[in-house]
Each structure stands twice: as structure tokens, then as C-alpha cells.
Design an enzyme around this catalytic site. Structure first.
Site, short mmCIF file in Angstrom:
data_model
loop_
_atom_site.label_atom_id
_atom_site.label_comp_id
_atom_site.label_asym_id
_atom_site.label_seq_id
_atom_site.Cartn_x
_atom_site.Cartn_y
_atom_site.Cartn_z
N LYS A 177 18.16 54.75 72.05
CA LYS A 177 19.19 53.77 72.42
C LYS A 177 18.54 52.88 73.47
CE LYS A 177 23.73 53.58 74.71
NZ LYS A 177 24.94 54.34 75.09
N GLU A 207 24.05 49.41 77.01
CA GLU A 207 24.85 50.07 78.03
C GLU A 207 23.99 50.63 79.16
OE1 GLU A 207 27.25 52.84 75.69
OE2 GLU A 207 28.71 51.25 75.31
N ASP A 219 32.89 49.86 67.86
CA ASP A 219 32.53 51.15 68.44
C ASP A 219 33.47 52.26 67.97
OD1 ASP A 219 31.37 53.08 69.96
OD2 ASP A 219 31.88 52.23 71.91
N GLU A 254 36.15 60.67 69.76
CA GLU A 254 36.31 59.90 70.99
C GLU A 254 37.55 59.01 70.96
OE1 GLU A 254 32.95 57.44 71.93
OE2 GLU A 254 33.96 56.53 73.65
N GLU A 287 46.47 56.10 63.19
CA GLU A 287 46.40 54.64 63.23
C GLU A 287 47.78 54.04 63.52
OE1 GLU A 287 45.51 52.83 59.43
OE2 GLU A 287 44.61 51.08 60.40
C1 GCU Z 1 30.39 54.59 73.01
C2 GCU Z 1 30.67 55.77 73.88
C3 GCU Z 1 29.51 56.08 74.78
C4 GCU Z 1 28.23 56.18 73.97
C5 GCU Z 1 28.04 54.93 73.14
C6 GCU Z 1 26.86 55.01 72.19
O1 GCU Z 1 30.36 53.42 73.78
O2 GCU Z 1 31.83 55.54 74.63
O3 GCU Z 1 29.79 57.28 75.46
O4 GCU Z 1 27.16 56.36 74.80
O5 GCU Z 1 29.17 54.72 72.35
O6 GCU Z 1 27.09 55.13 71.00
O7 GCU Z 1 25.72 54.91 72.62
#
Ligand code: GCU
Length: 695
Positions: free
Chosen positions: A297, A301, A380, A408, A528
Site C-alpha cells: 500500500k 492514507e 471504499d 467494516e 442497504e
Molecule cells: C479503508 C479502511 C482502512 C484501510 C484502508 C485500506 O480506508 O478504513 O482501515 O487501511 O481501507 O484498504 O488500505
């Protein structure tokens, strides 16, 4: 890419026999049909050893016998093709195939003259064939069965664990985990007793999964060291899962050359960096010869990535791919790259566009062993999203489609939400319209060597593995769909119900089956109905994402907005007047989504900003639809709760756990209903046409 197994010598495999954990879909009783018979296993190699050990245990339990050679008269033969000559039933089955190969991880299944035969070219195929016989139970030993050939649609079928070694101050040990702690890690290190890991591998093998990533995609300080000085911990896990045909993968930090190697840069084109990755990867393979590869990743983020060096994601991915290539490993490079610091006032930036904007121009520039891992939707893992346009945009790149088994945004394993119907819609979607090619086809590739399917696991050290006992069905269904995306969600639910509950129900879980279908078949749509309407998404509590908060993300930098005002709601993503996201789709979808007249209602607010009085295809206005669905969704949960009160799963503790969770689901659904309805009533001033109470 061969399975970890075949060339290694056979060793004794111990079958995990756990107390203190729910057996999920492999309670001992499901082996009764096999275990009551004479079984012959022919061939060598560790996974053949596993098959033999499974058969031996089943026979010891249920009164059958494991034959030592091909001279007896077995009821069940499980043979590698190389050893098929040792017994007539297998020899004839092989001859009937004209000598053609069964194929990697595949098997032939047939029954003739009272003998059931599983034949495979490699020992992984033999193991999958064994579990097929387990699923069939007595049916595998009844009548005649013409030869059937089974092969996985994709060779890569992976679960990602978002597990941390250390308990993270905000995210806990398992990021987005709702099933207790990690099954791999505890107290800052590997769990002392890895029996659960072996049992997990066994459960996964029974569904067809063949790879796991053992740590979070957000790689924190301790976890980054799994690549180097803590590699032994990964090797220990690999030892546990190998007998079930599962390879281990590792999430690594793009900044590893700096963090671990002491280099001044992680620039993927810097020779020192490339050498560092090559050397480090060589050491990984010295410790774990069947290591699967890396998951990354990057620039997402807050994770480091190639942008810091003015390099592209293809440059980044290729450096790691080059390090892995000599050993047959792959890098799963995630396409989840977007600006999470955007200004909510800026209406032109659209998070949905980000993955395509970053990656589509790079098509054809990734190495063969670099797999671009794309979330199924452009945002997401929301309850309802369109399919990601990236999936149609990169014909010269190996793509994996990423799903989220951990719930989630779909009730966090406190709500019943059977996700297979959603995945089935995604996998069956035709990105190019009616030409027949589907998302599943892209993921599996023409000959099974596409990027395959990946999902975020929902498993933890909870007694039921998945927190909510019924969430086991999601894990089961993911594995089976990764093996064969054409399978039907209702049929998969039947498989799971039969395996999990039939032995305790004396073989026939009939009434329970009806109750579980009533609770689960439509549970995704129910969820949903009582949450965010018409594809607009989010409206969840920021941070933990459980429960409603309509404006929770509205004025934040995360790019997840609904833009509701007194006149209407939704995000204008059209080319004509919005962000232009619709233009990322090929025809016909670029046109279908662009036009209010053709955009599917369930995605209306994803693609358009419409007035509350806009009339949907069923004749209801948007505002009335919001009210109606929210009342209906809660009613459906209440009905599930009533049905479950009368159900008998043959396990009082499981009954009690589900009952308690349904109470919570109903409470939470009512909260969703009231907050969403009140919010839109107050914004719009439009009363409910049916006069129901809106607080
Ligand atoms: C979502 C999730 C995160 C996770 C991210 C990802 O945003 O809330 O906790 O890290 O997806 O897929 O990297």
C-alpha cells in the site's frame, strides 16, 4: 508458481484437533462418509501426506480403514496421476481422459462400479478433491458418477489479514477486525501455539484459498521488521499453513530500504535501493522457499510511496517485482491511492476518480509478476458502489479484484450481512456491456493466470473465528467464489449450512436451513435499506465506521460527501455538469451512468445530485424511497430476530450469541432509520406520505 508441495518429501502431517474453538465448516462429522469406508491414497509429496493423514483420522473416527496399497478393493481412491497405474479404478479413469492433464490444482472426480475416484496431477489438486468428497458426503458414494473435471478459475486466491503484531493505539490489533485479536500475533510476537493457524489453513483449503498475507497493509514499525530480522516469525507461520497448500505473503513498507536498510532513499530507480530489495528478497526465499510475495500500500492514507521521488507506481511496483522474479514471487500493488487530505469546499476533486487517474495511464508498464490489486468499487467497500472503472481500463496489466470479507462498512460482524450476493453482482458485471466478458473474467485471466481474487479476512481469535457465527458464511463463500466465480450465493449458503450444522442435526438441517436462508439470503439488501440510501455511501460514524452519522464525514478531508441540502442530495459525477467520473467507464456504462434516465436507481445518488421529488422507476420519490426503505429494513431485521428465536442450530451457545447480536442489530438499525429519516425530513420538510412517525 507450482504449489509449494509436490517436489518435497512426504512428512508426517498432524491434523489440528482443537478444543476451545468452533469447528466451523469442518466438524468431525462431515468426514463420516469418507471415514466409514476403505480409502486408498496413492502418490507422494507433503500435500499427499495431508490427504493421507486426513483420511487416516477420518477412518480412525468413523470405523473405516486406510488401505496400504492398490491390491485391495477400496471404496474411495485418491491418486496422483503419476501413481494411477497402481490400481485399476484410477488407471481406467486416467485412460478415459486420453492421457490429458487434469491441470494445476485441479482434479477429476468419478464413480464407477462402486468405486469413487479422485485423480489429480499435483498433490494440491488431490487435497481439493478430498474436500469435494467431504462436501458431497454420502452422495459421493451413491450410484454412478461420470468423470467431472474441476479446476480453480484463478490460480491466485488470497486472504489479506490486516493484523498488527503490536496493538495499535487507535486501530487495535486487527485493523477493522471484529473477531478478537490476531490468530497470528500476540503480545508483540508470534502466538506461542500456532495450532489455530494450522486449523485456519485447513478451513481455507476446504474452500479453495491458497494464499494469506499475515500482516496489515498499513505497515507499522514492528511489523516492517518481519521482512528482515523478524523473518523467522513469518517462516513459522508458513510451516503451519504449507501442509494445506497455502503460501504466505507479507505486507511491506515501500520505505523499507530506509527503515530497515539504513539507506538515505527508497527511490525505486536508485541502484542501491534495487540491490537492497534484491538482497533482502533473496534472504526471504532462503528462509521460506515457497514464499508468495509482497503486498504494498503505497502513497495511500499516509503510507510512503514512489511519489516522494517523482516516480510512478509502475516504477515502484517493478522494483519489487524484479526482486521477486528470480524466485517466482509476485508483488500485489494496491490501487487504493487517493488524496485523503482534500478540501471539502472543493467540488471538483472526486475521490472516486483517483485510482483510474493514477493507474490507467500506466497500463502495460507493469512487470508480469506485478499484480495491480483493485478494490471492487471506486470508493471504499461501501454497501453499494458501482464497479471500479479501473477494472476495464488496464487490459495489459494483471489485475486482482479486492473484496472485503471483514464487515467494516456492513455491520462489523454484529449485523447479519451475507455478502456473497454483492460479490456475485460485482463478479458477474460486464464492464463492456453485453459482450459477455465479466469482472470475474478480468480477475481470473484467460487461462487462470490473472491476478485472481483477494479479500480482507474477517477472522480473529474469537471462539467462532468471525465474531458473529453467521459471518463464517462470508469467509466460506469468498473462498468458493475465488475458486469458481460462477457459483451461486444461495447454493454456497446451502453448502455452508450442511457442513456446519448437518452433523449436529443428525444429517438433516432442514428447518434450520429455511431459517438461515430467510435471515441471510437478503441480508445485504436489508442492510442497504436501513443505512445510506441509493448508493451515496458512508453516513457512518467517523473513525470506527459503526452506526449512523449522516454528516459525520461531510466536512472532512476524506472525500466522502453526500452534498444534501434543502432541495436534494447526491454527488454529481457526470461529464455534463459534475466531476466527469462517468467518463472513466467504457460504453455503455459511460452513457448509462451519465443520464438520469438510465442510471440504475440503486446508484442514483452516487452519480447524480437530484431533487427530493425526483421519481424513481417504481414511482416513489427519492424522499419517499428513503423513508420507505428505512422503515422496511428495520422490519426485516425484527422479522429475522423473531425467526431466530424459534430456530434450533443444535448448539445453545451459538443460538444465544446470534440472538444477542440480533438484538444489537435491531437497536442499531432503528438508530440508522431514525437518524437518516429525521435528517432528510428536517432538510427537505417533506412529510412521510404514509404518516409514520419520524422523530
Ligand atoms: C479503508 C479502511 C482502512 C484501510 C484502508 C485500506 O480506508 O478504513 O482501515 O487501511 O481501507 O484498504 O488500505
Amino acid at each position: 508458481m507450482d504449489q509449494p508441495s509436490s517436489s518435497r518429501p512426504e512428512e508426517h502431517v498432524s491434523i489440528p484437533d482443537l478444543t476451545g474453538v468452533h469447528p466451523a465448516w469442518l466438524p468431525p462429522g462431515v468426514f463420516r462418509a469418507i471415514g466409514a469406508r476403505r480409502v486408498l491414497v496413492l502418490g507422494d509429496g507433503p500435500l499427499t501426506g495431508t490427504v493421507r493423514a486426513e483420511a487416516e483420522q477420518a477412518c480412525a473416527r468413523h470405523g473405516g480403514a486406510l488401505e496400504q496399497d492398490g491390491t485391495g478393493s477400496p471404496d474411495l481412491v485418491l491418486a496422483l496421476s503419476a501413481a494411477a497405474g497402481q490400481t485399476p479404478a484410477a488407471r481406467e479413469l486416467l485412460a478415459g481422459q486420453g492421457g490429458s492433464a487434469v491441470g494445476e490444482e485441479g482434479y477429476l472426480l468419478a464413480r464407477r462400479d462402486g468405486v469413487t475416484v479422485v485423480l489429480a496431477d499435483d498433490s494440491a489438486g488431490l487435497l481439493y478433491g478430498l474436500f469435494h468428497v467431504v462436501r458431497l458426503g454420502e452422495e459421493a458414494f451413491t450410484g454412478e458418477r461420470p468423470a467431472e473435471r474441476h479446476r480453480p478459475a484463478a490460480r491466485r486466491r488470497m486472504l489479506d489479514h490486516w493484523d498488527n503484531i503490536d496493538v495499535h493505539p487507535v486501530m487495535g490489533q486487527v485493523e477493522r477486525g471484529y473477531s478478537g485479536g490476531s490468530i497470528f500475533w500476540r503480545d508483540g510476537g508470534p502466538r506461542g501455539d500456532l495450532a489455530r493457524v494450522r486449523a485456519y489453513a485447513r478451513l481455507l483449503a476446504a474452500t479453495g484459498v491458497n494464499a494469506v498475507t499475515v500482516n496489515n497493509v498499513n505497515v507499522h514499525a514492528t511489523e516492517s521488521r518481519l521482512l528482515t530480522d523478524r523473518l523467522g516469525d513469518v517462516a513459522a507461520i508458513a510451516d503451519e499453513v504449507r501442509p494445506y497448500g497455502i503460501r504466505v505473503h507479507l505486507s511491506v513498507s515501500f520505505a523499507s530500504p530506509i527503515r530497515l536498510g539504513g539507506l538515505p532513499t527508497a527511490d525505486p530507480l536508485d541502484e542501491r535501493v534495487r540491490e537492497w530489495w534484491a538482497r533482502t528478497t533473496e534472504q526471504v526465499y532462503a528462509a521460506i522457499p515457497d514464499f508468495g510475495g509482497y503486498v504494498v500500500k503505497a502513497d495511500s492514507e499516509g503510507q510512503p510511496g514512489p511519489f516522494a521521488y517523482g516516480r510512478s507506481h509502475a516504477d515502484g511496483a517493478n522494483t519489487l517485482a524484479d526482486a521477486l522474479a528470480p524466485f517466482g514471487g509476485v508483488v500485489h500493488w494496491r490501487a487504493f491511492v487517493y488524496n485523503h487530505r482534500q478540501d471539502w469546499r472543493d467540488r471538483s476533486t472526486d475521490r472516486a476518480r483517483a485510482a483510474y487517474d493514477h493507474f490507467a495511464p500506466l497500463d502495460g508498464r507493469f512487470r508480469d509478476n506485478a499484480i495491480l490489486q483493485v478494490k471492487h468499487g471506486p470508493m471504499d467497500f461501501q454497501t453499494r458502489e458501482p464497479v471500479s472503472p479501473v477494472i476495464a481500463a488496464m487490459p495489459s496489466t494483471r489485475l486482482a479484484v479486492e473484496l472485503q470479507v471483514t464487515q467494516e462498512y456492513t455491520g462489523q460482524q454484529r449485523h447479519v450481512c451475507y455478502l456473497a450476493p454483492m460479490w456475485k453482482e460485482v463478479l458477474g458485471f460486464g464492464p463492456w456491456g453485453a459482450d459477455g466478458r465479466t469482472v470475474a473474467d478480468v480477475a481470473t485471466g484467460a487461462s487462470g493466470d490473472g491476478g485472481g481474487l483477494v479479500a480482507v479476512s474477517n477472522v480473529g481469535d474469537d471462539f467462532y473465528w468471525t465474531g458473529h457465527p453467521l459471518a463464517q458464511a462470508n469467509l466460506y463463500a469468498f473462498g468458493r467464489l475465488a475458486w469458481d466465480p460462477r457459483l451461486e450465493p444461495a447454493a454456497l449458503l446451502d453448502e455452508w449450512i450442511d457442513l456446519t450444522f448437518a452433523p449436529a442435526a443428525g444429517g438433516d438441517p432442514g428447518p434450520l436451513r429455511r431459517t438461515l436462508h430467510a435471515l441471510m439470503d437478503g441480508s445485504w439488501r436489508t442492510y442497504e435499506r436501513y443505512t445510506a440510501p441509493l448508493g451515496v455511501g458512508f453516513m457512518v460514524r467517523p473513525g470506527h465506521h459503526y452506526g449512523p452519522d449522516v454528516d459525520g464525514y461531510e466536512y472532512t478531508p476524506w472525500g466522502t460527501y453526500h452534498f444534501a441540502d434543502r432541495d436534494g442530495a447526491g454527488v454529481d459525477r457526470t461529464r455534463a455538469s459534475g466531476t466527469g467520473f462517468t467518463g472513466q467507464y467504457p460504453r455503455p456504462w459511460s452513457e448509462v451512468y451519465e443520464s438520469l434516465g438510465t442510471c440504475p436507481d440503486e446508484l442514483l445518488l452516487f452519480f447524480h445530485h437530484v431533487p427530493y421529488g425526483h421519481v424513481l422507476r417504481d414511482g416513489a420519490t427519492v424522499i419517499q424511497h428513503i423513508y420507505d426503505t428505512h422503515f422496511a429494513g428495520v422490519e426485516e431485521v425484527a422479522e429475522s430476530r423473531r425467526l431466530w428465536e424459534r430456530a434450533d442450530p443444535g448448539d445453545p451457545a451459538l443460538h444465544a450469541r446470534v440472538k444477542e447480536l440480533l438484538d444489537e442489530q435491531l437497536r442499531c438499525a432503528e438508530e440508522w432509520r431514525d437518524q437518516v429519516n429525521a435528517y432528510f425530513f428536517r432538510r427537505s420538510g417533506v412529510p412521510d406520505a404514509r404518516g409514520r412517525r419520524i422523530p
